[in-house]
Each structure stands twice: as structure tokens, then as C-alpha cells.
Design a protein around this motif. Sequence first.
Motif, short mmCIF file in Angstrom:
data_model
loop_
_atom_site.label_atom_id
_atom_site.label_comp_id
_atom_site.label_asym_id
_atom_site.label_seq_id
_atom_site.Cartn_x
_atom_site.Cartn_y
_atom_site.Cartn_z
N UNK A 12 6.09 8.21 -12.54
CA UNK A 12 5.16 7.20 -12.23
C UNK A 12 4.77 7.33 -10.46
N UNK A 13 3.62 7.38 -10.28
CA UNK A 13 3.08 7.24 -9.02
C UNK A 13 2.50 6.29 -8.61
N UNK A 14 2.80 5.64 -7.42
CA UNK A 14 2.17 4.41 -6.98
C UNK A 14 1.61 4.76 -5.48
N UNK A 15 0.48 4.54 -5.22
CA UNK A 15 -0.18 4.72 -4.14
C UNK A 15 -0.75 3.56 -3.37
N UNK A 16 0.27 3.12 -2.39
CA UNK A 16 -0.21 1.74 -1.65
C UNK A 16 -1.16 1.89 -0.71
N UNK A 17 -2.18 0.70 -0.85
CA UNK A 17 -3.31 0.48 0.13
C UNK A 17 -2.68 0.34 1.80
N UNK A 18 -2.27 0.92 2.54
CA UNK A 18 -1.95 0.62 3.89
C UNK A 18 -0.46 0.51 4.09
N UNK A 19 0.35 0.09 3.17
CA UNK A 19 1.62 -0.24 3.45
C UNK A 19 2.48 -0.31 2.06
N UNK A 20 3.75 -0.23 1.82
CA UNK A 20 4.62 -0.42 0.61
C UNK A 20 4.49 -1.87 0.47
#
Length: 137
Positions: A91-99
Motif C-alpha cells: 500500500x502506497x500513500x502519497x500525502x499532499x504536503x504532510x502526513x
Amino acid sequence: MTNELQQLGRLVGSWDITGGATGTTTFDWMDGGHFLVQHGLLDHDGHEVRMTEIIGYEHPFGGEQGTEVKSRVYDADGNTLDYVYELAGDELTIWGGFKGSPGYFKGVFTEGGDRLTGDWVYPGGGYHATMVRRSDR
């Protein structure tokens, strides 16, 4: 290069993207192996997006290396976008700006790692996206 960044090496190669944005993207290691570089050409709602993304650990002049895998996207329109990458198993999560941001991508690699399917979510919208590794790798 630390293990968390090395795990993102599964992105290395060229990919076809479909969904809310369509096009192609390529990931390669920068010389030295400390950064992953993405070059993409996408169509997002009729707008051409040409971009380069540098992914790795921040290590400012005279400072300590950071603990999060971060990135900055530079596009041909002059925009800069910051992200934080998290990979847990497939599972890949790419957070916009910050977790923990309200804007993020969450997707899952299929067995074999040649397909990543998920959703971009952000306040007021979002879209489904699929990346399929190109066979010409």
C-alpha cells in the motif's frame, strides 16, 4: 540510501497512467542512489502537465537527514507541489504536503508490482487512477 527509500525502487521504470489523469511517467534513480526522480507527461482534464519530481530524504546544508521520504514536484507551469511518501507492504500513500493531510493518494500494488491502483482524494474532489508498468522496460 536507507531501506524506506529503497522500497520505493519498485516504482523504477516507465508507466502508463489512466483515470482522472492520463499519460506516461518514468521513475529512475539519480546518480548516487539518494533520490528517485520521476518525469511525467499527463493530461488532467484537458490540461497538459509536464513535471519532474525529486523523491528522497531532506538533508539540509549543515543539518541532519530527515526521517520522512519527501518530494517536490516542479511542473512546466511553474508550480511546486510537496508530498510525503509512505509505503507499507503493497500500500502506497502519497500525502499532499504532510502526513495526515486531507489531500492524498492511496493505492495498492498488485502481486508482481506491475500495476498500482488507487484514488487521489482532496477537499472538493478526487479521482481514480491506475498505473501499469510498460512492457518496454
